[in-house]
Design a protein around this motif. Structure first.
Motif, PDB file in Angstrom:
ATOM      1  N   LEU A  68     -68.816 115.176  17.076  1.00 34.56           N
ATOM      2  CA  LEU A  68     -68.896 113.722  16.904  1.00 34.56           C
ATOM      3  C   LEU A  68     -69.193 113.352  15.453  1.00 34.56           C
ATOM      4  O   LEU A  68     -68.587 112.425  14.898  1.00 34.56           O
ATOM      5  N   ASN A 139     -59.031 112.415  16.235  1.00 33.49           N
ATOM      6  CA  ASN A 139     -58.813 112.479  17.682  1.00 33.49           C
ATOM      7  C   ASN A 139     -59.008 113.899  18.220  1.00 33.49           C
ATOM      8  O   ASN A 139     -59.418 114.076  19.368  1.00 33.49           O
ATOM      9  N   TYR A 142     -62.728 114.169  18.698  1.00 35.05           N
ATOM     10  CA  TYR A 142     -63.182 113.471  19.899  1.00 35.05           C
ATOM     11  C   TYR A 142     -62.782 114.239  21.157  1.00 35.05           C
ATOM     12  O   TYR A 142     -63.549 114.294  22.132  1.00 35.05           O
TER      13      TYR A 142
END
Length: 206
Positions: A68, A139, A142
Protein backbone atom coordinates in the motif's frame (compact mmCIF):
# COMPACT_ATOMS: atom_id res chain seq x y z
CA UNK A 1 10.51 -10.09 -5.79
CA UNK A 2 9.89 -9.42 -9.45
CA UNK A 3 8.16 -6.07 -9.01
CA UNK A 4 11.23 -3.95 -9.83
CA UNK A 5 11.15 -5.41 -13.35
CA UNK A 6 7.62 -4.03 -13.65
CA UNK A 7 8.15 -0.73 -11.82
CA UNK A 8 11.43 0.63 -13.19
CA UNK A 9 10.59 0.43 -16.93
CA UNK A 10 7.32 2.29 -16.30
CA UNK A 11 9.05 4.96 -14.19
CA UNK A 12 11.65 5.62 -16.89
CA UNK A 13 9.02 6.48 -19.50
CA UNK A 14 8.85 10.18 -20.51
CA UNK A 15 5.34 10.72 -19.13
CA UNK A 16 5.92 9.06 -15.73
CA UNK A 17 4.38 10.76 -12.69
CA UNK A 18 7.42 9.91 -10.53
CA UNK A 19 10.68 10.64 -12.36
CA UNK A 20 13.64 8.66 -11.01
CA UNK A 21 17.40 8.87 -11.38
CA UNK A 22 19.73 5.95 -12.04
CA UNK A 23 20.61 5.92 -8.32
CA UNK A 24 16.91 5.78 -7.41
CA UNK A 25 16.43 2.85 -9.77
CA UNK A 26 19.35 1.01 -8.15
CA UNK A 27 17.91 1.51 -4.66
CA UNK A 28 14.43 0.43 -5.77
CA UNK A 29 15.98 -2.69 -7.24
CA UNK A 30 18.25 -3.66 -4.33
CA UNK A 31 16.43 -2.49 -1.19
CA UNK A 32 14.12 -5.52 -1.06
CA UNK A 33 16.92 -8.14 -0.97
CA UNK A 34 18.73 -5.90 1.56
CA UNK A 35 15.81 -5.86 4.01
CA UNK A 36 14.76 -9.45 3.31
CA UNK A 37 17.44 -11.09 5.54
CA UNK A 38 16.34 -8.93 8.49
CA UNK A 39 12.84 -10.35 8.14
CA UNK A 40 14.24 -13.88 7.84
CA UNK A 41 16.11 -13.54 11.14
CA UNK A 42 13.10 -12.03 12.94
CA UNK A 43 10.79 -14.73 11.62
CA UNK A 44 13.22 -17.56 12.34
CA UNK A 45 13.58 -16.56 15.98
CA UNK A 46 9.89 -15.75 16.51
CA UNK A 47 8.66 -18.89 14.74
CA UNK A 48 10.12 -21.17 17.40
CA UNK A 49 8.65 -19.08 20.20
CA UNK A 50 5.21 -18.12 18.86
CA UNK A 51 4.48 -20.81 16.29
CA UNK A 52 4.42 -21.37 12.56
CA UNK A 53 0.77 -20.33 12.20
CA UNK A 54 1.23 -17.03 14.05
CA UNK A 55 4.24 -16.10 11.92
CA UNK A 56 2.36 -17.02 8.74
CA UNK A 57 -0.25 -14.46 9.79
CA UNK A 58 2.11 -11.78 11.13
CA UNK A 59 4.38 -11.89 8.06
CA UNK A 60 1.50 -10.66 5.89
CA UNK A 61 1.21 -7.37 7.82
CA UNK A 62 4.46 -5.69 6.64
CA UNK A 63 3.88 -7.00 3.14
CA UNK A 64 0.37 -5.55 3.05
CA UNK A 65 1.63 -2.22 4.47
CA UNK A 66 4.59 -2.17 2.07
CA UNK A 67 2.45 -2.74 -0.99
CA UNK A 68 0.00 0.00 0.00
CA UNK A 69 2.81 2.42 0.88
CA UNK A 70 4.42 1.76 -2.51
CA UNK A 71 1.11 2.17 -4.32
CA UNK A 72 0.43 5.55 -2.67
CA UNK A 73 4.02 6.79 -3.13
CA UNK A 74 4.49 10.28 -4.56
CA UNK A 75 8.28 10.33 -4.90
CA UNK A 76 11.24 7.98 -5.28
CA UNK A 77 12.08 8.04 -1.55
CA UNK A 78 8.60 6.74 -0.70
CA UNK A 79 9.01 4.00 -3.29
CA UNK A 80 12.27 2.90 -1.69
CA UNK A 81 10.72 2.89 1.80
CA UNK A 82 7.72 0.93 0.54
CA UNK A 83 9.96 -1.65 -1.09
CA UNK A 84 12.02 -1.94 2.12
CA UNK A 85 8.87 -2.63 4.17
CA UNK A 86 7.71 -5.19 1.62
CA UNK A 87 11.16 -6.82 1.72
CA UNK A 88 10.94 -7.12 5.50
CA UNK A 89 7.62 -8.93 5.16
CA UNK A 90 8.99 -11.02 2.31
CA UNK A 91 11.84 -12.20 4.51
CA UNK A 92 9.46 -12.93 7.38
CA UNK A 93 7.33 -15.03 5.03
CA UNK A 94 10.22 -17.17 3.77
CA UNK A 95 10.53 -19.68 6.61
CA UNK A 96 7.04 -20.26 8.09
CA UNK A 97 5.38 -21.75 4.97
CA UNK A 98 8.16 -24.29 4.55
CA UNK A 99 8.16 -25.24 8.23
CA UNK A 100 4.36 -25.38 8.31
CA UNK A 101 3.99 -27.47 5.15
CA UNK A 102 6.73 -29.87 6.23
CA UNK A 103 5.26 -30.40 9.71
CA UNK A 104 1.69 -31.02 8.56
CA UNK A 105 2.50 -33.28 5.59
CA UNK A 106 2.70 -37.06 5.61
CA UNK A 107 6.21 -38.30 6.44
CA UNK A 108 6.70 -39.76 2.95
CA UNK A 109 5.54 -36.52 1.29
CA UNK A 110 7.61 -33.94 3.18
CA UNK A 111 10.25 -33.44 0.51
CA UNK A 112 7.63 -32.90 -2.20
CA UNK A 113 5.45 -30.61 -0.06
CA UNK A 114 8.52 -28.64 1.04
CA UNK A 115 9.29 -27.80 -2.59
CA UNK A 116 5.89 -26.18 -3.15
CA UNK A 117 6.96 -22.85 -1.64
CA UNK A 118 9.77 -22.54 -4.19
CA UNK A 119 7.28 -23.29 -6.97
CA UNK A 120 4.94 -20.64 -5.56
CA UNK A 121 7.72 -18.02 -5.61
CA UNK A 122 8.48 -18.77 -9.27
CA UNK A 123 4.79 -18.71 -10.22
CA UNK A 124 4.26 -15.46 -8.29
CA UNK A 125 7.16 -13.68 -9.99
CA UNK A 126 5.91 -14.84 -13.41
CA UNK A 127 2.35 -13.70 -12.69
CA UNK A 128 3.57 -10.33 -11.42
CA UNK A 129 5.66 -9.78 -14.54
CA UNK A 130 2.62 -10.70 -16.63
CA UNK A 131 0.44 -8.22 -14.75
CA UNK A 132 3.05 -5.51 -15.29
CA UNK A 133 2.77 -5.87 -19.05
CA UNK A 134 -0.90 -4.91 -19.03
CA UNK A 135 -1.48 -3.00 -15.76
CA UNK A 136 -0.08 0.26 -14.41
CA UNK A 137 2.37 -0.30 -11.55
CA UNK A 138 0.14 1.34 -8.93
CA UNK A 139 -2.65 -1.10 -9.78
CA UNK A 140 -0.18 -3.98 -9.49
CA UNK A 141 0.60 -2.73 -5.94
CA UNK A 142 -3.08 -2.61 -5.03
CA UNK A 143 -3.65 -6.08 -6.52
CA UNK A 144 -0.75 -7.51 -4.52
CA UNK A 145 -1.96 -5.83 -1.32
CA UNK A 146 -5.40 -7.38 -1.87
CA UNK A 147 -3.84 -10.84 -2.33
CA UNK A 148 -1.80 -10.31 0.85
CA UNK A 149 -4.92 -9.29 2.78
CA UNK A 150 -6.75 -12.42 1.58
CA UNK A 151 -3.76 -14.51 2.67
CA UNK A 152 -3.86 -12.86 6.10
CA UNK A 153 -7.55 -13.68 6.50
CA UNK A 154 -7.22 -17.27 5.26
CA UNK A 155 -4.19 -18.02 7.45
CA UNK A 156 -6.20 -17.18 10.57
CA UNK A 157 -8.32 -20.27 9.81
CA UNK A 158 -5.34 -22.64 9.89
CA UNK A 159 -4.62 -24.81 12.94
CA UNK A 160 -1.13 -24.87 14.46
CA UNK A 161 1.19 -27.72 13.48
CA UNK A 162 1.09 -30.86 15.65
CA UNK A 163 4.84 -30.81 16.28
CA UNK A 164 4.88 -27.21 17.55
CA UNK A 165 1.96 -27.99 19.86
CA UNK A 166 3.78 -31.06 21.14
CA UNK A 167 6.82 -28.91 21.89
CA UNK A 168 4.98 -26.16 23.74
CA UNK A 169 1.68 -27.58 25.00
CA UNK A 170 0.47 -31.13 25.59
CA UNK A 171 0.21 -34.36 23.66
CA UNK A 172 -3.58 -34.43 23.48
CA UNK A 173 -3.73 -31.05 21.74
CA UNK A 174 -1.03 -32.21 19.34
CA UNK A 175 -3.05 -35.35 18.62
CA UNK A 176 -6.19 -33.27 17.94
CA UNK A 177 -4.22 -31.04 15.56
CA UNK A 178 -2.75 -34.03 13.74
CA UNK A 179 -6.24 -35.51 13.29
CA UNK A 180 -7.27 -32.39 11.37
CA UNK A 181 -4.59 -33.07 8.76
CA UNK A 182 -5.15 -36.84 8.43
CA UNK A 183 -7.91 -39.13 7.19
CA UNK A 184 -10.40 -40.94 9.40
CA UNK A 185 -8.62 -44.29 9.18
CA UNK A 186 -5.07 -42.98 9.43
CA UNK A 187 -2.90 -44.46 12.19
CA UNK A 188 -2.37 -41.34 14.33
CA UNK A 189 -0.78 -43.32 17.15
CA UNK A 190 2.14 -44.38 14.98
CA UNK A 191 2.87 -40.84 13.80
CA UNK A 192 2.50 -39.45 17.32
CA UNK A 193 5.14 -41.94 18.43
CA UNK A 194 7.42 -40.68 15.66
CA UNK A 195 6.83 -37.07 16.77
CA UNK A 196 7.63 -37.97 20.40
CA UNK A 197 10.84 -39.72 19.33
CA UNK A 198 11.85 -36.77 17.17
CA UNK A 199 11.16 -34.36 20.01
CA UNK A 200 13.28 -36.43 22.40
CA UNK A 201 16.25 -36.75 20.02
CA UNK A 202 16.10 -33.10 18.89
CA UNK A 203 15.93 -31.48 22.34
CA UNK A 204 19.08 -29.34 22.44
CA UNK A 205 18.71 -28.78 26.19
CA UNK A 206 19.38 -32.48 26.85
Amino acid sequence: MGFAAVLIPQLTEPDTEIPITRADASWIECVLPLSCPVGCIISGIAMDGYGRRIMLIVSQIPMFAGWLYTGFARDSQALIIGRAITGLGCGMAMGPPRAYCTEISLPNMRAVIGSFSYMAICIGITMQAGLGVFIYWKNVCYTCSAVTFLSFCSFTLLPETPYFILLHKNEQEARDSLAKFRGKHYNIDREMEQLRDFKATSDLRT
